[in-house]
Design a protein around this motif. Structure first.
Motif, short mmCIF file in Angstrom:
data_model
loop_
_atom_site.label_atom_id
_atom_site.label_comp_id
_atom_site.label_asym_id
_atom_site.label_seq_id
_atom_site.Cartn_x
_atom_site.Cartn_y
_atom_site.Cartn_z
N UNK A 531 1.96 34.96 21.66
CA UNK A 531 2.96 35.24 22.70
C UNK A 531 4.29 35.71 22.13
N UNK A 532 4.75 35.11 21.02
CA UNK A 532 6.03 35.52 20.46
C UNK A 532 5.97 36.95 19.92
N UNK A 533 4.89 37.32 19.22
CA UNK A 533 4.75 38.68 18.72
C UNK A 533 4.66 39.68 19.87
N UNK A 534 3.94 39.32 20.94
CA UNK A 534 3.83 40.19 22.10
C UNK A 534 5.20 40.43 22.71
N UNK A 535 5.97 39.33 22.96
CA UNK A 535 7.28 39.47 23.57
C UNK A 535 8.24 40.21 22.65
N UNK A 536 8.11 40.01 21.32
CA UNK A 536 8.99 40.69 20.38
C UNK A 536 8.80 42.19 20.43
N UNK A 537 7.55 42.65 20.39
CA UNK A 537 7.29 44.09 20.43
C UNK A 537 7.72 44.69 21.75
N UNK A 538 7.50 43.97 22.86
CA UNK A 538 7.91 44.48 24.17
C UNK A 538 9.43 44.62 24.24
N UNK A 539 10.16 43.60 23.77
CA UNK A 539 11.62 43.64 23.84
C UNK A 539 12.20 44.76 22.99
#
Length: 853
Positions: A531-539
């Motif tokens: 989840x953190x990697x997903x949110x990081x790339x999206x942001x």
């Protein structure tokens, strides 16, 4: 054989004829070639037999260290031993090839043993080798005064090998010493010609008999009860007694030797027939006619020696003494067998105990890991519970305040009512006050109701935010979301044939989504970092656009899926390793890729209000499109640092952690030791990528190799030849710039904007036009031959005339002269001077041609 020695049998075991010369060779082919070369010269046409003894490794290398073989799994040990055998076959094939090149026929004979010297002695005995050539010492120990052996192995072989084997010891192609072989025929002749045998001859005869045995049929064909048989039986007792003493103590017994010197001649064949009959009842009897003693295997093969002269006077012992000695011999042999069996069983039990201990340690480590995970989860639950309790306390406090306000309003109402009762005269005034109090009360109620509504809405919003954060579904409103159904259709239910990449983050598939070819990355659902990697790339990628950054098309929050633009030429890592036999990148394309990557990193570092540190720069994260334009991707572990955190812009932004992440060869050593991630960490990774573009070698230890090459003037030797002919001046500039980026001290690394771009920018401009020309396929784009530099073989941008009358690119000519040349690169004649004159007319013509095309 059932022992620690194991034969690597490549041919049937057979005796080697006297026309074959045995050569002992080792693993170091270069060291043993001098011995083999000597054997080939002195063989006189005889066949060569290469002898090699392999000692299996007891310490197995694994994960950068070595473990005892008995502490590893059988499959791991078997796999490493198989690797050793394959390496042994390669080494022996090199020896065979060398012999074939010298025109000599050769065969190989390999065996496994606990030590090399014992293996050589056993092979001499087993195969009946008559002549052996081996090393006396390593070649570096050779000197002209060397007259004796300097190798423990050579000493052992000289003392323990069969006496019939002729051995020559060689060092650096020179014969150091020779041990002459003694044949059985010579011994028989000596025994027949001298009735009074000398002590040395008798010791040699008994030592020779100690390694021989005779068939049992000869014992059955003789009469034991005859006088001569009784005399021979006493002689046998002496030989058995001497044989037992030789097993316990290898030194010869004086009593037995004196008895043998005074005895009459007996038939040695008959004596050893009886000894063989006794051995048939011994637990040490072997099917291959050999006797096993506590010191090893004693060969009992039949000997051509017919008779030994024994004296009759020393054999005057009664039958009881002989039977007693025989019983003592059987008891000693039985005790040795039991002791060896007990030792074997104890070794098996010890190995089993060690294996059980290792398994228990593994279970303890697994239990400790589970315990740590449970503690971590418990800590997270306690933290969440503490937050909920804090929220509840806040709500209670607010409610108490409102209740206090209600109580105050009630007190005011009571006071008004008392005033109404006390004074009728002031009824109207009191009524007005009551009305005002009532209105005040109503306003308080309305305010309380509004506060309650606001509180409920705030709690509802907080709950929704918490749920969205846990599900990882917070996305900008302008971001495109795809349903999981379309993702499955685009990848044909994640068909393995469409998978184009896989790593610790998840898997990447090629798909066709909404009439567009895309790359779909699905993160591992069981990963705590998903989840953190997903949110990081999206942001990061949803808010930024740059020509050299991967474009994020959309995402599927419910399955943690990211959708990117599809880049058909794969990663820079694939191109450097020529994956799937793809053509290598020319040096011009590599310079352009380095410049574009530097531009993307500068864009990330200078973004506002947050600077972005990528944190995982490596060739696998640099992707190439159809025109080989690089695009940086994989922002899963990047960090956003606010510029307000530092007092001024000149101070380096720092992010601290106790758990550094990234790819080890590209990670900043300062980041690994201190846990501080800065923009200089990306500069270090960029320097390693520059060195890989220059050399094409692995990232591990590459900075030290290039530093050594540049310091010793050997830069050309490590440049990647697949990239073409690198211009020496540009290659040296790139190498020195990359080494500055890889400096261990981050304060000494150059700045990307002020230092690195100042070098890469002009270099990119000098080869950019040429690259576009080389990629063109039309005939009219081909430059005239006089536009081409004779050294670079490229269109000249700054032509200069040298002393030989030819026109060269200024950078190429200066590089030629600075590298120490004083001759013309075209005519090889000596140049009269080193001056270069600009050819402005040709430069104008080239510029006009470039603009036209």
């Amino acid at each position: 054989m059932i022992s620690s020695r194991r034969e690597i049998v490549e041919e049937p075991v057979r005796a080697i004829s006297e026309d074959v010369v045995g050569v002992a060779v080792g693993k170091d082919v270069k060291e043993c070639l001098s011995v083999l070369r000597y054997a080939l010269k002195s063989s006189h046409g005889k066949k060569i037999c290469l002898l090699h003894v392999h000692v299996p490794a007891q310490m197995i290398p694994l994960m950068g260290t070595k473990f005892p073989a008995n502490s590893l799994q059988k499959e791991e040990v078997r796999a490493y031993h198989e690797f050793e055998k394959q390496n042994l076959r390669r080494i022996m094939n090199e020896y065979i090839l060398y012999c074939l090149q010298e025109g000599v026929q050769a065969e190989r004979l390999c065996a496994e043993a606990e030590s090399i010297e014992k293996g050589i002695v056993d092979m001499i005995s087993l195969h009946g080798i008559k002549k052996l050539v081996m090393g006396a010492a390593v070649d570096k120990c050779y000197s002209r005064r060397m007259v004796d052996l300097k190798s423990k192995k050579a000493f052992y072989v000289r003392s323990q090998a069969l006496a019939s084997c002729h051995i020559e010891f060689i060092c650096k192609g020179n014969l150091i010493c020779t041990r002459e072989g003694r044949t059985d025929g010579a011994q028989v002749e000596a025994a027949g010609t001298s009735p009074q045998t000398s002590p040395d001859a008798e010791a040699l005869e008994i030592s020779h008999c100690r390694s021989q045995s005779l068939p049992l049929e000869q014992v059955n064909s003789r009469e034991v009860g005859s006088p001569s048989s009784d005399l021979r039986f006493r002689g046998r007792s002496l030989l058995v007694d001497h044989f037992r003493e030789s097993i316990i103590d290898p030194s010869p017994s004086p009593n037995i030797m004196n008895g043998v010197r005074t005895a009459r001649s007996l038939d040695v064949n008959e004596t050893f027939d009886k000894l063989s009959l006794l051995e048939r009842r011994s637990p040490y009897e072997r099917s291959d006619n050999s006797l096993r003693s506590p010191r090893g295997v004693i060969d009992m093969a039949p000997s051509p020696l017919s008779r030994v002269e024994l004296c009759e006077n020393g054999l005057e012992q009664d039958g009881k003494t002989s039977d007693y000695l025989y019983n003592q011999y059987e008891r000693v042999m039985m005790e040795a067998t039991n002791a060896r069996r007990d030792a074997f069983l104890e070794a098996i039990a010890r190995r089993k105990s060690e294996k059980e201990a290792v398994n228990a340690l593994c279970k303890v480590k697994a239990a400790e890991g589970l315990h740590a995970e449970e503690l971590k989860q418990r800590k997270e639950v306690e933290q969440e519970l503490a937050r909920e309790k804090a929220k509840l306390e806040s709500i209670k406090k607010q409610l108490n305040e409102e209740m206090e306000e209600v109580r105050i309003a009630q007190d005011q109402k009571a006071s008004l009512e008392r005033e109404l009762l006390e004074s009728d005269l002031t009824v109207k005034e009191l009524e007005q006050r009551i009305l005002s109090a009532v209105e005040l009360l109503q306003s308080y109620k309305r305010e309380r109701e509004e506060l309650r509504i606001q509180r409920d809405s705030a709690l509802k919003e907080a709950e929704e935010l918490r749920k969205n954060q846990l599900a990882g579904t917070i996305l900008p409103q302008f971001f495109t979301e795809f349903p999981f159904r379309e993702i499955e259709e685009a990848t044909r239910n994640f068909n393995p044939s469409l998978k184009i990449g896989e790593g610790g983050y998840g898997s990447i598939y090629k798909g066709f989504l909404r009439h567009t070819m895309v790359a779909i990355k699905i993160l591992h659902s069981d990963s705590s970092q998903g989840p953190s990697e997903f949110q990081q790339e999206v942001n990061v990628l949803s808010k930024m656009r740059h020509p050299n950054l991967v474009t994020l098309i959309g995402a599927c929050p419910e399955a943690w899926v990211l959708v990117y633009e599809y880049l058909c030429n794969g990663s820079l890592e694939d191109k450097l390793s020529c994956k799937n036999n793809t053509p290598p990148l020319p040096w011009q394309a590599r310079i352009r890729i380095a410049t574009e990557l530097c531009s993307a990193i500068m864009f990330l570092h200078s973004s506002k209000p947050h600077s972005i540190i990528h944190g995982d720069l490596k060739p696998a994260n640099v992707l190439l499109d159809a025109n080989f334009v690089c695009k940086l991707g994989d922002f899963g572990i990047c960090r956003l640092l606010s510029r307000d955190e530092t007092p001024n812009d000149n101070e380096t932004l720092v992010w601290r952690t106790d758990n550094p992440k990234g790819t080890f060869p590209y990670m900043d050593p300062d980041y690994l030791s201190s846990g501080e991630l800065t923009t200089k960490s990306d500069v270090y990774s960029f320097g390693i990528i520059l060195l890989r573009l220059l050399t094409g070698r692995s990232a591990i230890g590459i900075s030290k190799e290039v530093q050594y090459a540049v310091g010793n003037g050997k830069l050309k030797s490590i440049l990647d030849p697949l990239a073409g002919d690198w211009p020496f001046v540009q290659a040296e500039q790139l190498a020195r710039l990359a080494l500055r980026c890889c400096d261990m001290n981050r304060k000494s690394r150059p700045d990307l904007i002020t230092d690195v771009w100042r070098v890469l920018g002009p270099m990119r401009a000098s080869c950019g036009g040429l690259l576009s020309i080389q990629l063109g396929s039309s005939e009219h784009l081909q430059p005239p031959p006089y536009f081409i530099c004779p050294i670079f073989q490229e269109v000249m941008l700054d032509p200069h005339v040298a002393a030989d009358g030819f026109t060269y690119e200024a950078e190429a000519a200066r590089g030629w002269l600075d590298s120490g040349h004083d001759t013309s690169p075209m005519t090889n004649l000596r140049l009269e001077h080193r001056n270069l004159v600009p050819n402005r007319a040709l430069r104008s013509a080239i510029q006009e041609w470039l603009q036209r095309n």
